[in-house]
Design an enzyme around this catalytic site. Structure first.
Site, PDB file in Angstrom:
ATOM      1  N   GLU A   1      -9.650   1.120   2.011  1.00 58.35           N
ATOM      2  CA  GLU A   1      -8.121   1.130   2.388  1.00 58.35           C
ATOM      3  C   GLU A   1      -7.763   2.219   1.166  1.00 58.35           C
ATOM      4  OE1 GLU A   1      -9.631  -1.640   1.601  1.00 58.35           O
ATOM      5  OE2 GLU A   1      -9.711  -3.125   3.314  1.00 58.35           O
TER       6      GLU A   1
ATOM      7  N   ASP B   1      -1.603  -8.042   7.593  1.00 59.22           N
ATOM      8  CA  ASP B   1      -2.151  -6.313   6.554  1.00 59.22           C
ATOM      9  C   ASP B   1      -2.335  -5.562   8.057  1.00 59.22           C
ATOM     10  OD1 ASP B   1      -4.577  -7.528   7.073  1.00 59.22           O
ATOM     11  OD2 ASP B   1      -5.316  -5.989   5.680  1.00 59.22           O
TER      12      ASP B   1
ATOM     13  N   THR C   1      -9.083  -1.250  13.158  1.00 55.66           N
ATOM     14  CA  THR C   1      -8.527  -1.426  12.332  1.00 55.66           C
ATOM     15  C   THR C   1      -9.900  -1.159  11.092  1.00 55.66           C
ATOM     16  OG1 THR C   1      -7.494  -2.878  10.136  1.00 55.66           O
ATOM     17  CG2 THR C   1      -9.030  -3.745  12.191  1.00 55.66           C
TER      18      THR C   1
ATOM     19  N   ARG D   1     -15.422  -4.879  14.338  1.00 49.68           N
ATOM     20  CA  ARG D   1     -16.395  -3.959  13.715  1.00 49.68           C
ATOM     21  C   ARG D   1     -17.483  -3.932  15.634  1.00 49.68           C
ATOM     22  NH1 ARG D   1     -17.679  -6.497   7.963  1.00 49.68           N
ATOM     23  NH2 ARG D   1     -16.324  -7.804   7.679  1.00 49.68           N
TER      24      ARG D   1
ATOM     25  N   GLU E   1     -13.505 -10.549  13.441  1.00 49.98           N
ATOM     26  CA  GLU E   1     -13.897  -9.725  12.837  1.00 49.98           C
ATOM     27  C   GLU E   1     -15.040  -9.157  13.732  1.00 49.98           C
ATOM     28  OE1 GLU E   1     -14.172  -8.364  10.110  1.00 49.98           O
ATOM     29  OE2 GLU E   1     -13.104  -9.812   8.969  1.00 49.98           O
TER      30      GLU E   1
HETATM   31  C1  DMJ Z   1     -12.421  -4.208   7.352  1.00 54.89           C
HETATM   32  O1  DMJ Z   1     -13.447  -5.044   8.055  1.00 54.89           O
HETATM   33  C2  DMJ Z   1     -10.973  -3.871   8.362  1.00 54.89           C
HETATM   34  O2  DMJ Z   1      -9.998  -2.220   7.793  1.00 54.89           O
HETATM   35  C3  DMJ Z   1     -10.055  -5.046   8.634  1.00 54.89           C
HETATM   36  O3  DMJ Z   1      -8.681  -4.826   8.682  1.00 54.89           O
HETATM   37  C4  DMJ Z   1      -9.843  -5.364   7.052  1.00 54.89           C
HETATM   38  N1  DMJ Z   1     -10.782  -5.330   5.582  1.00 54.89           N
HETATM   39  C5  DMJ Z   1     -11.711  -4.492   5.695  1.00 54.89           C
HETATM   40  C6  DMJ Z   1     -12.381  -4.109   5.393  1.00 54.89           C
HETATM   41  O4  DMJ Z   1     -11.649  -3.509   3.350  1.00 54.89           O
END
Ligand code: DMJ
Length: 552
Positions: free
Chosen positions: A446, A312, A532, A183, A179
């Site tokens: 998503e 994912d 992501t 981020r 995370e």
């Molecule tokens: C985000 O922090 C990122 O997209 C991660 O890859 C998956 N979950 C969240 C959003 O749903």
């Protein structure tokens, strides 16, 4: 500042002077002078601006200073010229709505939760998730590039000032490596590449260095959790016999490649390339990657496979590693297309009414459930379709379109027109959540992410229409006086708010909405890859010495 605004003005030679001969000589001389001054300034800009970031921001990111009509007004003629078919008249008249949404989310956070990780929009106070330990300001760092891209420069400056004075990683607390990477490291890297401000590069590298002890395991597969002060790591207690998680250790590659480039320290790249080596040595059941891997033994944990939660973004980063390397990372490419083939064969199914979905795989048995998280896969498959081997481009675009349709159905079949956390294809239902604990919506991006990719690749107006449906639902059901809130049950007749404005709402959901209604040359895919968390990172060009897969 976009580089175009830094370019010198051109001057017109003064034509009112003396005799014809001296006039011509003076004019030539002045022209020569102006020309050489211009060339000198251009070279000066290339060599003295920090790295290449200002050039990237000015050349490849189109702001109004560079081009005034890059946003799409769905009723304007310029849109139909640039996007082919005329837009649907039911679409919004003016593009400023996405900035208004961002402004409401940002202003509310600033007013009620400034410095906290996230906002509680109903109770109007800060919210801190234990994912970030004692690190503060997740919303600020996650939102930086969205503010910049939307040209909210005043807000961007305030955020920059906060980062300079307050963003601190020197604390005795445990964080989620994944995370914090997607981020904070991702957010800082993008802010650096867009704005050219050195503080973002410095903080990104500082944080990256703090994360390196996570890789001190017998295999080099990193721990999920790390104490930033002691450097001691461990895994989530619930994860199959002390395993690390595929979507966590597999979602460091893009950021770490850039960290090596920006710091000159090859360690970052070596760590993520080693993850590939460990994976390459392992047998894959049916070509699939289980979600759990033990970092001590280097063996798989439980054989659960998912393209949603826990799996994912590992797949996403294989494809994007190849794209970000200017298509030189052939290994990343092969791993991605092989994995996608295994997913298609073993996990993708069609419901009786013809909806394509991606199920979850548990020791060989399929659970006919698709997560909201899995809906990113439509966008990923569309992004990769162009490079697909053996004439599969058309087929993969069809799969991507079918998945986008399924995910849209998961929204359309709810009362509040926003999608549940997971939906099922069993017990007589299709694309509907049947368990109470899967009916919530936490402002996830998503589905809109997939609409954005599908729009860019097809220009089929339905993707903007679907995006607009989501905007209306967000405004109607998630917007509250103090920001935007997630919902507890999307099938309920009226909204019950969960009182959290997730930082990824500003980083991803609002950014993808903005891009869905922007022209294609706004952060074009030829130059940028999104991490992501939707933080754009520039492609590392092959003609430079910094070829990413050669850093090692
Ligand atoms: C985000 O922090 C990122 O997209 C991660 O890859 C998956 N979950 C969240 C959003 O749903």
């Amino acid at each position: 500042m976009p580089v175009a605004t830094l370019l010198p003005f051109t001057t017109t030679p003064n034509r009112k002077s003396a005799s014809p001969t001296s006039f011509r000589l003076t004019e030539k001389f002045i022209l020569l002078l102006v020309f050489s001054a211009f060339i000198t300034l251009c070279f000066g800009a290339i060599f003295f601006l920090p790295d290449s970031s200002k050039l990237l921001s000015g050349v490849f990111f189109h702001s109004s200073a560079v081009e005034t009509n890059t946003r799409t007004n769905p009723e304007s003629n310029s849109d139909s010229v640039q996007h082919g078919p005329s837009p649907n008249p039911t679409l919004p008249i003016h593009g400023d709505w996405s900035e208004s949404m961002m402004k409401h989310a940002w202003d509310s956070y600033r007013r009620y939760a400034w410095g906290s990780n996230e906002l509680r929009p109903v109770s109007k106070q800060g919210h801190s998730s234990n994912l970030f330990g004692d690190i503060k300001g997740a919303t600020i760092v996650d939102a930086l590039d969205t503010l910049y891209i939307m040209e909210m420069f005043e807000e961007f400056d305030v955020a920059t000032d906060w980062v300079e004075k307050n963003l601190d990683f020197n604390m005795n607390a445990e964080v989620s490596v994944f995370e914090v990477n997607i981020r904070f490291v991702g957010g800082l890297l993008s802010a650096y590449y867009l704005s050219g401000k050195e503080v973002f590069r410095r903080k990104a590298v500082e944080l990256g260095e703090k994360l390196l002890p996570a890789f001190k395991t017998p295999t080099g597969i990193p721990w999920a959790l790390l104490n930033l002060k002691s450097g001691i790591g461990r895994n989530w207690p619930w994860a199959s016999g002390g395993s690390s998680i595929l979507a966590e250790y597999g979602t460091l590659h893009l950021e770490f490649m850039h960290l090596s480039k920006l710091s000159g320290n090859p360690d970052f790249a070596q760590k993520v390339m080693n993850i590939r080596k460990v994976l390459n040595r392992l047998d894959k059941p049916q070509g699939l990657y289980p979600n759990y891997l033990n970092p001590n033994s280097g063996q798989w944990g439980q054989h659960h496979v998912s393209v949603g939660g826990l799996g994912d973004s590992f797949y996403e980063y294989l494809l994007k590693a190849w794209l970000m390397s200017d298509k030189t990372d052939e290994e990343g490419k092969k791993l991605y297309y092989d994995a996608l083939q295994a997913i298609e064969t073993n996990l993708m199914r069609k419901s009786s009414s013809g909806l394509t979905y991606i199920a979850e795989w548990k020791g060989g048995l399929l659970e006919h459930k698709m997560g909201h998280l899995t809906c990113f896969a439509g966008g990923m498959i569309a992004l990769g379709a162009d490079g697909a081997p053996t004439d599969k481009t058309g087929h993969q675009m069809e799969l991507a379109a079918e998945l986008a349709r399924t995910c849209h159905e998961s929204y359309a079949r709810t009362a509040l027109k926003l999608g549940p956390e997971a939906f099922r294809f069993d017990g007589g239902v299709e694309a509907i959540a049947t368990r109470q604990n899967e009916k919530y919506f936490i402002l996830r991006p998503e589905v809109i992410e997939t609409y954005m990719y599908m729009w860019r690749f097809t220009h089929d107006p339905k993707y903007r229409e679907w995006g607009w449906e989501a905007v209306q639902a967000l405004e109607q059901h998630c917007k509250v006086e103090g920001g935007y809130s997630g919902l507890r049950d999307v099938y309920a007749a009226s909204p019950s708010h969960d009182d959290v404005q997730q930082s990824f709402y500003l980083a991803e959901t609002l950014k993808y909405l903005f891009l869905l209604f922007s022209d294609d040359d706004h952060l074009p895919f030829e130059h940028w890859v999104f991490n992501t968390e939707a933080h754009p990172l520039p492609i590392l060009r092959r003609d430079k010495t910094d070829r990413p897969n050669e850093v090692e």
